[in-house]
Design an enzyme around this catalytic site. Structure first.
Site, PDB file in Angstrom:
ATOM      1  N   GLY A 234      20.339  40.418  60.399  1.00  0.00           N
ATOM      2  CA  GLY A 234      21.318  40.515  61.475  1.00  0.00           C
ATOM      3  C   GLY A 234      21.760  41.944  61.669  1.00  0.00           C
ATOM      4  O   GLY A 234      21.034  42.895  61.357  1.00  0.00           O
ATOM      5  N   SER A 235      22.970  42.116  62.166  1.00  0.00           N
ATOM      6  CA  SER A 235      23.458  43.446  62.498  1.00  0.00           C
ATOM      7  C   SER A 235      23.794  44.244  61.251  1.00  0.00           C
ATOM      8  O   SER A 235      24.124  43.690  60.193  1.00  0.00           O
ATOM      9  CB  SER A 235      24.700  43.348  63.383  1.00  0.00           C
ATOM     10  N   THR A 236      23.734  45.560  61.390  1.00  0.00           N
ATOM     11  CA  THR A 236      24.077  46.433  60.271  1.00  0.00           C
ATOM     12  C   THR A 236      25.530  46.263  59.876  1.00  0.00           C
ATOM     13  O   THR A 236      25.876  46.282  58.679  1.00  0.00           O
ATOM     14  CB  THR A 236      23.761  47.888  60.635  1.00  0.00           C
ATOM     15  N   GLY A 239      25.808  43.229  57.833  1.00  0.00           N
ATOM     16  CA  GLY A 239      25.144  43.482  56.557  1.00  0.00           C
ATOM     17  C   GLY A 239      26.045  44.227  55.584  1.00  0.00           C
ATOM     18  O   GLY A 239      26.070  43.922  54.387  1.00  0.00           O
ATOM     19  N   GLU A 256      17.948  42.665  56.145  1.00  0.00           N
ATOM     20  CA  GLU A 256      17.074  43.169  57.214  1.00  0.00           C
ATOM     21  C   GLU A 256      17.968  43.347  58.419  1.00  0.00           C
ATOM     22  O   GLU A 256      18.429  42.368  59.010  1.00  0.00           O
ATOM     23  CB  GLU A 256      15.918  42.201  57.474  1.00  0.00           C
TER      24      GLU A 256
END
Length: 483
Positions: A234-236, A239, A256
């Site tokens: 997903g999005s940083t 994360g 990821e």
């Protein structure tokens, strides 16, 4: 007809414990196509408990033959249900049908077969032979064992690909899994759970599927000490939050995350072909792919030509109903995502960019954005630095190979990229200097079940797919005995 979405908890297909549900929308029309159970904290707790019991109290973690049999059953069930699975994906995700031969269905299902074969022939023990550490003759063996309970948290853009890229290797390794899909696309995950429950010999609790809408409820998966690993795509920003939440219990974390990948065109390349190919790629699934190349980096002397070719390509593609056999760019997933992309289009104008084509949302039922080429911005602009996740391509000028590499690497991300040159040797030399997890050289394709995928820098930690992706779910144990 696809069965209604249900949770899978401890081998049982069920509604949410309080009976609550939420609407599943077709992004091409904005209309409801079904309901998904809104899993409660109690449901998530029960799923974790079931996965823990299945790992600790059954033979799943040690019986490779059982795992192989169950995964082959799941693979066969997916192939038998292919038509309905693909139709559900197009309806729920808005993914054009032609993508089913790649990330939509074929590659992820082939990946399940590939990792099952890998597990069947994997060297679970390695004999290091006899040595005399500290003068004591010892025979050493290295064993690979499953991590334990895995929380697999997946996004909405290519759900079957990412669901199977986590569930397949985790189960093949001997882990048990709680799968938590994005609330925009819960149904395809629920359908995977149904096939596992009804068409395989998976023991209860080995695979669980929960579909909470609440981030707070889902976050329990990242903090519960019974969970040994979190595998997230997903999005940083999310994360980072998961990494922080997992830190107190020192869980293994696979991430990821986002990308802002550069397609570099060198001055000896076929510029028209490269610009057209990059524009086509940026339109795929409305640009909703983390590894899509969304920065086209071209020689300054041919900048206008590249913009013209890219704009003509995107204009010819347009945005079409994903059920149309000719569709390449469908809708974005939701009103929230459409608003996000539109905000970036307005930002492009504020930053001094111009639209060579597109530049607007499409006012019709569903969630649509025009394929857009942005010109006139440099690599420091937010449009060139931030992940948009829409059909938006930014064209940037470079002044030679060194400058092109500098531009590609001047990013917080490092997920993918490409290099085009009339010389394969020159293209490979540039590719070797780009700090990304995957690079396509002169049209080469890296996306395959046996090829590791993942990122440098803020694009993530670890690798998915390939042997490296399978081994993310394994621990290493060294055993020594008297020789």
């Amino acid at each position: 007809m696809t069965a209604p979405a249900r949770l899978l908890v401890d081998g049982r297909l069920t509604e949410a414990s309080d009976g609550a549900s939420y609407a599943v929308l077709n992004p091409a029309t904005g209309r409801e196509i079904g309901q998904a159970p809104d899993a409660t904290a109690d449901d998530v707790d029960a799923a974790i408990a079931a996965a823990r019991r299945a790992f600790d109290e059954t033979d799943w973690s040690t019986d490779v033959a059982l795992r192989v049999r169950c995964l082959r059953q799941l693979h066969a069930a997916l192939l038998e249900e292919r038509e309905s699975f693909e139709a559900l994906t197009t309806a729920e995700v808005g993914m054009p049908g032609f993508m089913m031969v790649a990330a939509g269905f074929e590659v992820p299902v082939e990946g399940l077969r590939w990792v099952t074969d890998l597990a069947e022939g994997y060297a679970w023990e390695t004999d290091l032979g006899v040595a005399r550490p500290m003068g004591i003759p010892s025979r050493r063996t290295v064993r690979r064992e499953p991590v334990g309970v895995v929380a697999a948290i997946t996004p909405w853009n290519v759900p079957t690909q990412i669901n199977l890229a986590k569930v397949g290797p985790a189960l093949a390794a001997g882990c048990t899994v709680v799968l938590k899909p994005a609330p925009d696309t819960p149904w395809v995950a629920a359908e995977l759970g149904r096939l596992a429950a009804e068409r395989t010999d998976l023991p209860p609790g080995v695979l669980n599927v929960v579909t909470p809408r609440s981030d707070e409820v889902a976050a329990r998966l990242t903090t519960d000490p019974r969970v040994d690993m979190v595998s997230f795509t997903g999005s940083t920003a999310t994360g980072r939050a998961i990494m922080a939440a997992a830190a107190p219990t020192l869980k293994r974390v696979f991430l990821e995350l986002g990308g802002k990948s550069a397609a570099i065109v060198l001055d000896d390349a076929d510029l028209a072909a490269a610009a057209a190919a990059t524009a086509f790629t940026a339109c795929l699934h409305a640009g909703q792919g983390c590894a899509i190349t969304t920065r086209l980096v071209v020689p300054r002397a041919r900048y206008d030509e590249a913009v013209e070719v890219a704009a003509a390509t995107m204009a010819s593609i347009g945005a079409k109903d994903p059920t149309d056999p000719g569709a390449i760019c469908g809708p974005v997933i939701s009103q929230v995502q459409r608003d996000r992309v539109e905000a970036y289009l307005r930002l492009a104008e504020e930053e001094g960019g111009t639209f060579a084509t597109g530049g607007h949302v499409i006012e019709q039922d569903g969630f649509w954005v025009e394929p857009t080429v942005v010109a006139g911005l440099d690599n420091t602009s937010r449009l060139a630095q931030e992940e948009i996740f829409g059909p938006v391509l930014v064209v940037i000028a470079h002044d030679g190979d060194d400058d092109a590499v500098r531009i590609a690497n001047a990013s917080a991300y490092g997920l993918s990229g490409s290099v085009e040159s009339g010389s394969l040797e020159r293209a490979r030399a540039v590719a070797a200097r780009i700090r990304t997890g995957t690079v396509a050289v002169n049209g080469g394709v890296w996306f395959s079940p046996d090829a590791p995928f993942g990122g440098y820098k803020q694009s993530g930690l670890g690798r998915e797919m390939g042997v490296a992706g399978f081994e993310e779910y394994l621990e290493t144990k060294t055993i020594a005995q008297p020789a």
